[in-house]
Design a protein around this motif. Structure first.
Motif, short mmCIF file in Angstrom:
data_model
loop_
_atom_site.label_atom_id
_atom_site.label_comp_id
_atom_site.label_asym_id
_atom_site.label_seq_id
_atom_site.Cartn_x
_atom_site.Cartn_y
_atom_site.Cartn_z
N ILE A 1 0.83 -1.21 0.00
CA ILE A 1 0.00 0.00 0.00
C ILE A 1 0.86 1.26 0.00
O ILE A 1 0.54 2.24 -0.66
CB ILE A 1 -1.02 -0.01 1.17
CG1 ILE A 1 -2.06 1.10 0.98
CG2 ILE A 1 -0.30 0.09 2.51
CD1 ILE A 1 -3.25 0.98 1.92
N SER A 2 2.00 1.23 0.67
CA SER A 2 2.85 2.42 0.69
C SER A 2 3.50 2.64 -0.67
O SER A 2 3.67 3.79 -1.09
CB SER A 2 3.91 2.32 1.79
OG SER A 2 4.76 1.21 1.58
N GLN A 3 3.84 1.56 -1.38
CA GLN A 3 4.40 1.71 -2.72
C GLN A 3 3.36 2.29 -3.67
O GLN A 3 3.66 3.18 -4.47
CB GLN A 3 4.88 0.36 -3.26
CG GLN A 3 6.11 -0.17 -2.56
CD GLN A 3 6.41 -1.59 -3.00
OE1 GLN A 3 5.57 -2.48 -2.91
NE2 GLN A 3 7.62 -1.77 -3.50
N ILE A 4 2.14 1.79 -3.58
CA ILE A 4 1.05 2.31 -4.42
C ILE A 4 0.84 3.79 -4.11
O ILE A 4 0.69 4.62 -5.01
CB ILE A 4 -0.25 1.52 -4.20
CG1 ILE A 4 -0.10 0.07 -4.59
CG2 ILE A 4 -1.42 2.18 -4.92
CD1 ILE A 4 0.04 -0.19 -6.07
N GLN B 1 -6.99 6.87 1.69
CA GLN B 1 -7.91 6.91 0.55
C GLN B 1 -8.02 5.52 -0.09
O GLN B 1 -9.11 5.08 -0.44
CB GLN B 1 -7.44 7.92 -0.49
CG GLN B 1 -8.41 8.15 -1.62
CD GLN B 1 -9.68 8.85 -1.18
OE1 GLN B 1 -9.67 9.71 -0.31
NE2 GLN B 1 -10.80 8.46 -1.75
N LEU B 2 -6.91 4.83 -0.21
CA LEU B 2 -6.93 3.48 -0.78
C LEU B 2 -7.77 2.54 0.07
O LEU B 2 -8.54 1.73 -0.46
CB LEU B 2 -5.50 2.94 -0.93
CG LEU B 2 -4.66 3.63 -2.00
CD1 LEU B 2 -3.19 3.24 -1.86
CD2 LEU B 2 -5.17 3.30 -3.40
N ARG B 3 -7.64 2.65 1.38
CA ARG B 3 -8.45 1.82 2.28
C ARG B 3 -9.93 2.15 2.12
O ARG B 3 -10.79 1.27 2.16
CB ARG B 3 -7.99 1.98 3.73
CG ARG B 3 -6.67 1.28 4.02
CD ARG B 3 -6.33 1.25 5.50
NE ARG B 3 -6.02 2.56 6.04
CZ ARG B 3 -4.82 3.13 6.03
NH1 ARG B 3 -3.78 2.47 5.51
NH2 ARG B 3 -4.62 4.32 6.55
N TYR B 4 -10.25 3.45 1.92
CA TYR B 4 -11.64 3.86 1.70
C TYR B 4 -12.18 3.25 0.41
O TYR B 4 -13.29 2.73 0.38
CB TYR B 4 -11.73 5.40 1.65
CG TYR B 4 -13.09 5.91 1.26
CD1 TYR B 4 -14.15 5.89 2.17
CD2 TYR B 4 -13.33 6.39 -0.02
CE1 TYR B 4 -15.41 6.36 1.81
CE2 TYR B 4 -14.57 6.86 -0.39
CZ TYR B 4 -15.61 6.84 0.53
OH TYR B 4 -16.86 7.30 0.16
N ILE C 1 -11.83 -1.25 -5.14
CA ILE C 1 -10.58 -1.98 -5.34
C ILE C 1 -10.53 -3.09 -4.30
O ILE C 1 -11.32 -3.09 -3.35
CB ILE C 1 -9.32 -1.07 -5.22
CG1 ILE C 1 -9.21 -0.49 -3.81
CG2 ILE C 1 -9.34 0.01 -6.28
CD1 ILE C 1 -7.90 0.26 -3.56
N SER C 2 -9.60 -4.01 -4.47
CA SER C 2 -9.43 -5.06 -3.47
C SER C 2 -7.96 -5.41 -3.34
O SER C 2 -7.23 -5.43 -4.33
CB SER C 2 -10.24 -6.31 -3.82
OG SER C 2 -9.83 -6.81 -5.07
N SER C 3 -7.56 -5.64 -2.12
CA SER C 3 -6.18 -6.06 -1.88
C SER C 3 -6.13 -7.58 -1.84
O SER C 3 -7.17 -8.25 -1.80
CB SER C 3 -5.66 -5.46 -0.56
OG SER C 3 -6.46 -5.90 0.52
N LEU C 4 -4.93 -8.09 -1.85
CA LEU C 4 -4.76 -9.53 -1.71
C LEU C 4 -5.17 -9.92 -0.30
O LEU C 4 -5.27 -9.07 0.58
CB LEU C 4 -3.30 -9.91 -1.99
CG LEU C 4 -2.80 -9.54 -3.39
CD1 LEU C 4 -1.32 -9.81 -3.51
CD2 LEU C 4 -3.58 -10.30 -4.45
N SER C 5 -5.38 -11.19 -0.07
CA SER C 5 -5.80 -11.65 1.25
C SER C 5 -4.92 -11.05 2.32
O SER C 5 -3.70 -11.12 2.24
CB SER C 5 -5.73 -13.17 1.36
OG SER C 5 -6.21 -13.78 0.22
N TYR D 1 -1.28 -5.24 -3.34
CA TYR D 1 -2.09 -5.22 -4.55
C TYR D 1 -1.32 -5.87 -5.70
O TYR D 1 -0.13 -5.62 -5.86
CB TYR D 1 -2.46 -3.78 -4.92
CG TYR D 1 -3.18 -3.07 -3.81
CD1 TYR D 1 -4.57 -3.15 -3.69
CD2 TYR D 1 -2.48 -2.32 -2.87
CE1 TYR D 1 -5.24 -2.51 -2.66
CE2 TYR D 1 -3.15 -1.67 -1.84
CZ TYR D 1 -4.52 -1.76 -1.74
OH TYR D 1 -5.17 -1.13 -0.71
N ASN D 2 -2.02 -6.67 -6.50
CA ASN D 2 -1.38 -7.27 -7.66
C ASN D 2 -1.33 -6.25 -8.80
O ASN D 2 -1.87 -5.14 -8.68
CB ASN D 2 -2.07 -8.56 -8.06
CG ASN D 2 -3.50 -8.37 -8.51
OD1 ASN D 2 -3.95 -7.27 -8.84
ND2 ASN D 2 -4.27 -9.45 -8.50
#
Length: 140
Positions: free
Chosen positions: A18-21, A31-34, A41-45, A54-55
């Protein structure tokens, strides 16, 4: 042949935290979490205590949403535009993966070979004066 085999890269292993994104896109982790909470959007497990990852496919989606937001669209509209783009892209990818047979020399110029048509001609994609065109050539 799969993209992975053609590129020699396992694109499923291209994973960003998430920090790289956030650094790449100037979108805050909050904002990404929101966006994730809203289902955009969805993160990996997630593992307990691990940061979101994120892929590549989701990273491209995030970049697309950001681009449309920067153009002045609302978040919901940006998400819909990215979804529409993804559908068109999937159609194009599917078509090209089925028809593309490689590149070849056609009258001294590089051409994309889209294979044989039912009438025995071959269809090629070429660039003529900066414009993409198709050429039909009788099979020999």
């Amino acid at each position: 042949m799969s993209l992975q085999k053609k590129l020699g890269i396992d694109i499923d292993r291209l994973i960003f935290g998430i920090s790289q994104i956030s650094q790449m896109t100037a979108i805050s982790p909050r904002q990404l979490r929101y966006w994730e909470k809203r289902g955009y959007i969805s993160s990996l497990s997630e593992k307990d205590g691990a940061s979101r990852q994120y892929n590549l496919k989701m990273t491209i989606r995030i970049i697309g949403i950001k681009q449309f937001l920067d153009e002045g669209y609302t978040l919901a509209t940006a998400v819909q535009k990215v979804a529409d783009f993804a559908k068109r892209n999937e159609l194009m990818r599917h078509f090209i993966m089925q028809r593309f047979e490689g590149t070849t020399d056609l009258a001294g110029e590089m051409a994309l070979d889209f294979g044989e048509l039912d009438d025995g001609q071959r269809i090629y994609g070429v660039i003529q004066d900066g414009h993409a065109e198709f050429k039909l050539v009788e099979n020999k």
